[in-house]
Design an enzyme around this catalytic site. Structure first.
Site, PDB file in Angstrom:
ATOM      1  N   ASP A 168      56.422  10.435  17.196  1.00  0.00           N
ATOM      2  CA  ASP A 168      56.916   9.247  16.761  1.00  0.00           C
ATOM      3  C   ASP A 168      55.831   8.662  15.906  1.00  0.00           C
ATOM      4  O   ASP A 168      55.813   7.396  15.292  1.00  0.00           O
ATOM      5  CB  ASP A 168      57.232   7.935  17.899  1.00  0.00           C
ATOM      6  CG  ASP A 168      58.501   8.073  18.300  1.00  0.00           C
ATOM      7  OD1 ASP A 168      59.396   8.999  17.837  1.00  0.00           O
ATOM      8  OD2 ASP A 168      58.924   7.289  19.157  1.00  0.00           O
ATOM      9  N   ASP A 211      51.585  12.609  28.799  1.00  0.00           N
ATOM     10  CA  ASP A 211      51.278  12.040  27.741  1.00  0.00           C
ATOM     11  C   ASP A 211      50.450  12.882  26.910  1.00  0.00           C
ATOM     12  O   ASP A 211      49.643  13.984  27.202  1.00  0.00           O
ATOM     13  CB  ASP A 211      50.688  10.786  28.181  1.00  0.00           C
ATOM     14  CG  ASP A 211      51.511   9.567  28.631  1.00  0.00           C
ATOM     15  OD1 ASP A 211      52.763   9.754  28.264  1.00  0.00           O
ATOM     16  OD2 ASP A 211      51.185   8.671  29.201  1.00  0.00           O
ATOM     17  N   ASP A 221      47.282  12.886  26.079  1.00  0.00           N
ATOM     18  CA  ASP A 221      45.731  12.905  26.390  1.00  0.00           C
ATOM     19  C   ASP A 221      45.878  13.786  27.728  1.00  0.00           C
ATOM     20  O   ASP A 221      44.740  13.974  28.459  1.00  0.00           O
ATOM     21  CB  ASP A 221      45.024  11.707  26.576  1.00  0.00           C
ATOM     22  CG  ASP A 221      45.413  10.777  27.515  1.00  0.00           C
ATOM     23  OD1 ASP A 221      46.888  10.514  27.514  1.00  0.00           O
ATOM     24  OD2 ASP A 221      44.838  10.340  28.179  1.00  0.00           O
ATOM     25  N   ASP A 228      59.097   4.396  33.093  1.00  0.00           N
ATOM     26  CA  ASP A 228      58.716   5.486  34.258  1.00  0.00           C
ATOM     27  C   ASP A 228      59.033   4.553  35.610  1.00  0.00           C
ATOM     28  O   ASP A 228      60.027   5.339  36.484  1.00  0.00           O
ATOM     29  CB  ASP A 228      57.349   5.648  34.152  1.00  0.00           C
ATOM     30  CG  ASP A 228      56.496   4.774  33.899  1.00  0.00           C
ATOM     31  OD1 ASP A 228      56.590   3.372  34.138  1.00  0.00           O
ATOM     32  OD2 ASP A 228      55.244   4.977  33.604  1.00  0.00           O
TER      33      ASP A 228
END
Length: 534
Positions: A136, A195, A197, A289
């Site tokens: 995005d 995610d 990282d 989530d």
């Protein structure tokens, strides 16, 4: 020369007005103190003590459960059916389920290579896995870099898809939802989410997928986070202490007793059928989530937490990034509680005991009471009692219960036990932001759906630090470092401490001065990693 008096420079009329104003304020305070301030303060203390007892019982309950789990509890691979995936000569790779790996990202210049590389290195038959990068990014340069990285891995034979959108509607939830609409996802049974990282070990799927394959009632396998930069600064050590308790105790207890806990948004594997049955990803709050986890649980699905599997990731090391993250993590659950509490009560698929656990323990005590009580009681009400000495807080509520709760929180990170005092001071400061965010979520006020991606620095900090040592004209932006709310609370605590020092008899000013100093340090921006301006 004669000594000059104040009247030489200050007119008598001004001094008279000042004295008259002070006298009027004193008279006003004496009139409202007994009939108004004292009763209000006593009522507030009673409410705070009730909240403290609720927190204490919750922490004590989890401590007892976790001890029983360690002594007598069975490990997840004993509670559920688990056996490694085996090669089948006749079926070949078809014996392995089709797995989708989603990596949502937004302008992740510093860490995109780490997550993509780790996902592409997962041990799983190459024709039974799809890596889906959901980009995005609004920075065209970063977009090009991510796309080139995907192409590089595709040239090595990895089945990797680079997906983009025309907008950022729904933020992370919107990206994940859009990714699930792709035609190739129909062939997938499970989806692992990381995610940008996060760096899973190569055997991640081999250790998690069998739980879902052999236990059709399971919807989610959640693993633990391992922080690669926990020693970067004192602030990251404080975060490690809080999150280690969350994973070591809260997630473990929820998994073992109710087969329910909040999905952490990453480092987990979902059964796609469970996601679809629960209604898919929704962007109505900033905790998509947790939203999905609660809805799936209400459909009767179970979750399992695997604390033995750790996925490397990065903690926010700048205070700005951490503050935005905590706003999202505090505002979102409170807002979700407001939206779902009646839905949970009316649900007929789960037991009354599980409903009580979700509403009372999971939401009300941990996500609302914990934040509000930490700030209101320890940073507002307790300091106010030095100004109104006739209002007394019992020792069990002001000293014993907080001390026990603090010690119970420390069990998650034994190596940081010597930092416990700093953790208390830091958490009290952060409770200001968490309380504000919680109230915003409950009231659905402005910023309720604010989503700011947590900044990750990766190895960029080393480069920035070296560049900062080079001689250049200093650039000071005071406005970026000042935090007025922290400074205001610090001034309030300092005033209360000074009043107690002058008139009190219980040495409470020692705590007030130290806590005020913590608010000042953070208020002036001297916490976390400082990233030099380019």
């Amino acid at each position: 020369m004669e000594r000059l008096s104040t009247t030489t420079f200050i007119p008598d009329t001004f001094l008279g007005a000042r004295d008259d104003f002070s006298m009027q304020m004193g008279v006003l305070w004496s009139k409202i103190r007994a009939p108004l301030i004292v009763p209000l303060l006593r009522i507030t203390i009673v409410l705070c003590l009730i909240m403290s007892v609720m927190l204490f019982i919750e922490r004590l309950y989890m401590a007892i459960v976790i001890v029983l789990i360690k002594l007598f509890g069975r490990k997840p691979d004993k509670r559920y059916n688990w056996e490694p995936m085996k090669d089948d000569v006749e079926l070949g790779n078809s014996a392995y389920p089709m797995v989708l790996v989603q990596i949502p990202m937004y302008n992740e210049r510093e860490v995109y290579q780490l997550s993509i590389g780790a996902a592409c290195g997962l041990s799983w038959p190459s024709d039974r896995i799809i890596i889906q990068v959901l980009d995005d990014s609004t920075d065209s340069t970063v977009k090009d870099m991510v796309e080139l990285e995907c192409q590089r891995w595709a040239s090595k034979g990895i089945n990797i898809k680079y997906e983009i959108r025309d907008n950022r509607n729904g933020y992370k939830a919107g990206a994940l939802k859009e990714g699930m609409k792709r035609s190739y996802v129909k062939h997938c049974d499970y989806v692992a989410i990381f995610d940008a990282d996060f760096q899973p070990e190569s055997d991640f799927l081999c250790r998690t997928i069998p739980f879902l394959v052999h236990n059709p009632e399971l919807a989610l396998v959640q693993t633990r986070w391992k922080f690669v930069n926990s020693n970067e600064c004192l602030m990251t050590r404080m975060q490690e202490m809080s999150l280690d308790y969350h994973f070591t105790v809260e997630q473990e207890v929820g998994s073992s007793t109710h087969a329910f806990f909040g999905f952490n948004g990453t480092a987990g594997v979902w059964r796609i059928a469970a996601i679809n049955e629960a209604g898919g990803w929704k962007d109505r709050t900033t905790v998509e989530d947790m939203d999905l986890a609660v809805r799936a649980s209400l459909k009767g699905w179970k979750f399992v937490y695997l604390g033995s599997i750790k996925v490397k990731n990065e903690l926010p090391s700048t205070f700005k990034a951490y503050r935005y993250q905590q706003h999202r993590w505090s505002c979102g659950p409170a807002n979700l509680f407001r939206k779902m509490v009646m839905e949970i009560i009316r649900n007929k698929k789960v037991s009354l005991w599980k409903k009580i656990h979700v509403i009372y323990s999971f939401f009300f005590v941990r996500k609302i009471i914990a934040h509000i009580n930490a700030f209101v009681f320890y940073c507002i009400v307790l300091p106010a009692t030095v100004l109104v000495p006739e209002v007394v807080v019992p020792k069990w509520g002001g000293i014993y219960i907080p001390s026990i709760i603090t010690l119970l929180n420390a069990v998650g990170t034994p190596r940081s036990l010597h930092l416990l005092v700093f953790w208390i001071l830091f958490e009290n400061v952060m409770s200001l932001h968490r309380t504000k965010a919680t109230i915003i979520g409950l009231l659905e006020a402005s910023r309720v759906n604010e989503w700011i991606v947590t900044e990750k620095l990766g190895d960029a900090l080393k480069t920035l630090t070296v560049a900062a040592k080079l001689p250049r004209k200093p650039r000071i932006r005071i406005g970026e470092r000042l935090h007025l709310l922290e400074l205001a609370v610090g001034c309030y605590l300092f005033f209360c401490g000074t009043y107690d020092f002058a008139f009190g008899k219980n040495y409470f000013y020692l705590f007030l001065y130290i806590q005020a100093m913590a608010f000042y340090i953070i208020g002036f921006g001297y916490v976390g990693t400082f990233v030099p301006n380019s």
